[in-house]
Design a protein around this motif. Sequence first.
Motif, short mmCIF file in Angstrom:
data_model
loop_
_atom_site.label_atom_id
_atom_site.label_comp_id
_atom_site.label_asym_id
_atom_site.label_seq_id
_atom_site.Cartn_x
_atom_site.Cartn_y
_atom_site.Cartn_z
N ASP A 214 -104.30 -76.33 -25.57
CA ASP A 214 -102.95 -76.42 -25.01
C ASP A 214 -102.44 -77.85 -25.18
O ASP A 214 -102.97 -78.77 -24.54
N ILE A 215 -101.44 -78.04 -26.01
CA ILE A 215 -100.91 -79.38 -26.23
C ILE A 215 -100.36 -79.93 -24.91
O ILE A 215 -99.54 -79.29 -24.25
N GLY A 216 -100.84 -81.11 -24.52
CA GLY A 216 -100.45 -81.69 -23.24
C GLY A 216 -101.31 -81.24 -22.09
O GLY A 216 -101.12 -81.69 -20.94
N GLY A 217 -102.28 -80.35 -22.35
CA GLY A 217 -103.06 -79.76 -21.27
C GLY A 217 -102.29 -78.65 -20.58
O GLY A 217 -101.07 -78.52 -20.74
N PHE A 218 -102.99 -77.84 -19.81
CA PHE A 218 -102.35 -76.72 -19.14
C PHE A 218 -101.91 -77.06 -17.72
O PHE A 218 -100.82 -76.69 -17.29
N LEU A 219 -102.75 -77.76 -16.98
CA LEU A 219 -102.52 -77.98 -15.54
C LEU A 219 -102.21 -79.44 -15.25
O LEU A 219 -102.92 -80.33 -15.70
N GLY A 220 -101.16 -79.67 -14.48
CA GLY A 220 -100.92 -81.00 -13.93
C GLY A 220 -99.87 -81.84 -14.61
O GLY A 220 -99.70 -83.01 -14.25
N GLY A 221 -99.14 -81.28 -15.56
CA GLY A 221 -98.16 -82.07 -16.28
C GLY A 221 -96.75 -81.93 -15.72
O GLY A 221 -96.20 -80.83 -15.67
N ASN A 222 -96.17 -83.06 -15.29
CA ASN A 222 -94.78 -83.08 -14.81
C ASN A 222 -93.90 -83.65 -15.93
O ASN A 222 -94.09 -84.79 -16.35
N ILE A 223 -92.94 -82.87 -16.38
CA ILE A 223 -92.18 -83.27 -17.57
C ILE A 223 -91.29 -84.48 -17.33
O ILE A 223 -90.80 -85.07 -18.29
N GLN A 224 -91.08 -84.88 -16.07
CA GLN A 224 -90.29 -86.07 -15.78
C GLN A 224 -91.14 -87.34 -15.68
O GLN A 224 -90.60 -88.44 -15.60
N ASP A 225 -92.45 -87.17 -15.66
CA ASP A 225 -93.36 -88.31 -15.50
C ASP A 225 -93.60 -88.98 -16.85
O ASP A 225 -94.01 -88.33 -17.82
N GLU A 226 -93.35 -90.30 -16.93
CA GLU A 226 -93.48 -91.00 -18.20
C GLU A 226 -94.92 -91.02 -18.70
O GLU A 226 -95.18 -91.00 -19.90
N GLY A 227 -95.87 -91.07 -17.76
CA GLY A 227 -97.27 -91.04 -18.17
C GLY A 227 -97.62 -89.71 -18.84
O GLY A 227 -98.34 -89.68 -19.85
N PHE A 228 -97.12 -88.63 -18.27
CA PHE A 228 -97.38 -87.33 -18.89
C PHE A 228 -96.67 -87.21 -20.23
O PHE A 228 -97.21 -86.64 -21.19
N ARG A 229 -95.47 -87.74 -20.32
CA ARG A 229 -94.75 -87.69 -21.59
C ARG A 229 -95.53 -88.41 -22.70
O ARG A 229 -95.59 -87.93 -23.83
N GLU A 230 -96.12 -89.54 -22.36
CA GLU A 230 -96.94 -90.25 -23.35
C GLU A 230 -98.12 -89.39 -23.78
O GLU A 230 -98.43 -89.28 -24.98
N LEU A 231 -98.79 -88.78 -22.79
CA LEU A 231 -99.92 -87.91 -23.09
C LEU A 231 -99.50 -86.77 -24.00
O LEU A 231 -100.17 -86.46 -25.00
N LEU A 232 -98.38 -86.14 -23.67
CA LEU A 232 -97.93 -84.99 -24.47
C LEU A 232 -97.63 -85.41 -25.90
O LEU A 232 -97.98 -84.70 -26.85
N VAL A 233 -96.98 -86.57 -26.08
CA VAL A 233 -96.68 -87.03 -27.43
C VAL A 233 -97.97 -87.25 -28.22
O VAL A 233 -98.10 -86.82 -29.38
N ARG A 234 -98.94 -87.93 -27.62
CA ARG A 234 -100.20 -88.19 -28.32
C ARG A 234 -100.93 -86.88 -28.64
O ARG A 234 -101.49 -86.74 -29.73
N TRP A 235 -100.89 -85.94 -27.72
CA TRP A 235 -101.57 -84.66 -27.93
C TRP A 235 -100.84 -83.85 -29.01
O TRP A 235 -101.46 -83.19 -29.84
N PHE A 236 -99.51 -83.91 -28.99
CA PHE A 236 -98.72 -83.20 -30.00
C PHE A 236 -99.02 -83.73 -31.39
O PHE A 236 -99.17 -82.96 -32.35
N GLU A 237 -99.12 -85.07 -31.50
CA GLU A 237 -99.46 -85.67 -32.80
C GLU A 237 -100.81 -85.17 -33.27
O GLU A 237 -100.99 -84.84 -34.46
N TRP A 238 -101.77 -85.11 -32.35
CA TRP A 238 -103.10 -84.61 -32.71
C TRP A 238 -103.03 -83.12 -33.07
O TRP A 238 -103.64 -82.67 -34.05
N GLY A 239 -102.25 -82.35 -32.28
CA GLY A 239 -102.13 -80.92 -32.55
C GLY A 239 -101.63 -80.61 -33.94
O GLY A 239 -101.98 -79.59 -34.53
#
Length: 402
Positions: A214-239
């Motif tokens: 699951d890109i960005g992980g499944f549990l615990g991601g808040n789309i307004q949180d900048e830390g999560f946004r960074e994680l999602l971008v890095r995970w998306f690049e890897w995906g």
Amino acid sequence: MDAIVVDFFHWTRQGDFKFEPRDWPDPQAMVRELKSLGIETVVSVWPTIDERSENFGEMADKGMLVSADRGSGLHMTWMGNTVFYDATNPEARRFVWDKCRENYYSKGIRCFWLDEAEPEYGPYDFDNYRYYAGTALQCTNIYPLMYAKGFYDGLKEAGEKDVLSLVRCAWAGSQKYGVLTWSGDIHSSFRAMREQIQAGLSMSVAGIPWWTSDIGGFLGGNIQDEGFRELLVRWFEWGCFCPVFRMHGERSPWYEREEEFIDGVRQLTSGQDNEVWSFGDDNYEILKKYLFVREKLRPYMRKTMDECSAVGAPVMRPLWYEFPGDPEAWETEDEYTLGASLLVAPVTEAGAAERSVYLPAGTVWKDCSTGTVYKGGQRVIVPAPIDVIPVFVRGNEDIEVY
């Protein structure tokens, strides 16, 4: 875009295996319209049978449900009192497929998401559960294998040649039933992302090449949180450089339900938006970039998949697979080659702007982002700004990435 998934609780009740007509008045027209756009519809199927399902009585009477040697016969109580169907029972596999053929396949759906495949018992009292094939302690690990086999056999019998089922776990031999495994409901954190690299490589060398997370992980991601946004971008690049490139996740906070129960059935609400444009304008540009990178890689991915099908070579390969004579390749766990020719080094640390990468000996490596060529057999520090995942082309291969 290849597919859109109709996720869980689109159904009337668990175990009915059909669309809720109130919310899905004409699924056949929906499937037809998506097919005209080149997009396949995938539906989520759960192996849980609600005690109020229209199929529960018949399945219970004919021994198609997992039973208990003592105590309560219920296996889960989330969103209803449910029991797992017994996927080790050929009659039960046929029954479930026949319902899905009638209610999904007949409407044009050819691909299924087989969720809850472990299966995920509420109380994990494995000494208490009994299958057609034996006690749970003897055979419960084959459940995902048999779950996938039921759909594979049904689809093949219906005349399908290329069968693919998205399944939440796997067992030895799952690949022969067209299983694409994903790693389940993982946490949204850089630690979880790092762990997924090893998970994907382990699945690959176990002979199960179609794998994703699951890109960005499944549990615990808040789309307004900048830390999560960074994680999602890095995970998306890897995906983008995984065997399957797939967005999925529960994004908080959840919307409030308009009604908790409709016609006696508890309703499930939805998490926040999870499309590529849901994480800020700047991040959208990065995610869009990698959608086009993946399209550029389509010929290479098809070639790699063909090789996998022909000789069993993994799609994601630990460095030691391609470079068994390089001792450092055996010690490197956070990089891999995608096929034979691309080395991928995901960025798995928050705030990182560069990445240490080991380049195996015996060849040269070209940084796809900068064009710099390095001699193998050394560790290098390369730039890794937020919009770049370090990827290297092996030798003189002509592969355009960025």
